[in-house]
Design an enzyme around this catalytic site. Structure first.
Site, PDB file in Angstrom:
ATOM      1  N   SER A 110       0.822  -1.200   0.000  1.00  0.00           N
ATOM      2  CA  SER A 110       0.000   0.000   0.000  1.00  0.00           C
ATOM      3  C   SER A 110       0.865   1.264   0.000  1.00  0.00           C
ATOM      4  O   SER A 110       1.675   1.465  -0.898  1.00  0.00           O
ATOM      5  CB  SER A 110      -0.944  -0.060   1.209  1.00  0.00           C
ATOM      6  OG  SER A 110      -1.908   0.932   1.178  1.00  0.00           O
ATOM      7  N   HIS A 135      -2.363  -0.965  -4.476  1.00  0.00           N
ATOM      8  CA  HIS A 135      -3.805  -0.893  -4.718  1.00  0.00           C
ATOM      9  C   HIS A 135      -4.251   0.559  -4.614  1.00  0.00           C
ATOM     10  O   HIS A 135      -3.467   1.439  -4.262  1.00  0.00           O
ATOM     11  CB  HIS A 135      -4.600  -1.805  -3.773  1.00  0.00           C
ATOM     12  CG  HIS A 135      -4.384  -1.523  -2.313  1.00  0.00           C
ATOM     13  ND1 HIS A 135      -4.696  -2.424  -1.321  1.00  0.00           N
ATOM     14  CD2 HIS A 135      -3.894  -0.439  -1.656  1.00  0.00           C
ATOM     15  CE1 HIS A 135      -4.408  -1.925  -0.137  1.00  0.00           C
ATOM     16  NE2 HIS A 135      -3.929  -0.717  -0.317  1.00  0.00           N
TER      17      HIS A 135
END
Length: 214
Positions: A110, A135
């Site tokens: 992330s 993501h």
């Protein structure tokens, strides 16, 4: 950035060991993090939030003031975290004059994946079994309020997503549209795949193996 509930729970940790150092200046007590800092090494081993971001930024600024021409190394093993905290660290990394080596141990997920990619080109690395996860960002918690408030929040999520995509595009060489497609869902990369993607430049060899081949 999205985090699993298990990743957000406080984790128990062992007591950080201390040790005594002797020098011409006398005797002092130290610990592994202090020793790393003396070697211009910053260790990001927790989720990226306001507290850890402030710690990282403070260390970056101090190390730059001590010697702006020497590299700073940032070791990363983090599940990711908040978008604003990510961008605060990112901006500081780009602001300081020193080159920043980034090294992934374990995982850079992330927000942490963006920080890994944001190191100085040619100086972004990972150990062989490290993993990288990218993501799309998200807002924490349940979004509630009037319709106009929801529109504002939706616009902010889109702004964050576009900023993350352009940032990753800048550091990986991938087109932002490709990154948008890839981050619609979690995209998990091995160290070699992260290299092919442009997030890192080098997959490090184990030092023991390197020594044996000399």
């Amino acid at each position: 950035m999205k985090l699993q509930n298990s990743q957000l729970q406080p984790q128990a940790r062992y007591i950080l060991p201390s040790f005594i150092e002797h020098s011409s200046f006398g005797v002092k007590e130290s610990n592994p993090y202090n020793k790393l800092f003396e070697e211009r090494i910053i260790f990001l081993g927790v989720q990226v939030d306001d507290a850890s971001a402030n710690d990282i930024m403070a260390q970056l600024l101090v190390l730059e003031s001590l010697d702006p021409d020497r590299d700073i190394t940032m070791y990363i093993n983090s599940p990711g975290g908040g978008f604003t905290s990510l961008m605060a660290i990112y901006d500081t990394m780009q602001y300081v004059r020193a080159d920043i080596q980034t090294v992934c141990l374990g995982q850079a997920a992330s927000a942490a994946a963006v920080l890994l990619a944001a190191g100085t080109p040619g100086k972004r690395m990972a150990l062989p079994n490290a993993r990288v996860l990218i993501h799309q960002p998200s807002l924490a918690g349940v979004i509630q309020g009037q319709f106009s408030d929801l529109e504002i929040q939706a616009a902010e999520i889109e702004r964050m997503r576009t900023l993350m995509e352009t940032t990753l595009s800048r550091h990986t060489g991938k087109d932002a549209a490709v990154i948008r497609k890839d981050t619609d869902r979690d995209k998990i990369l091995t160290a070699e795949e992260a290299k092919d993607y442009g997030i890192i430049d080098t997959v490090l060899e184990y030092r023991k193996l390197s020594a044996q081949t000399v």
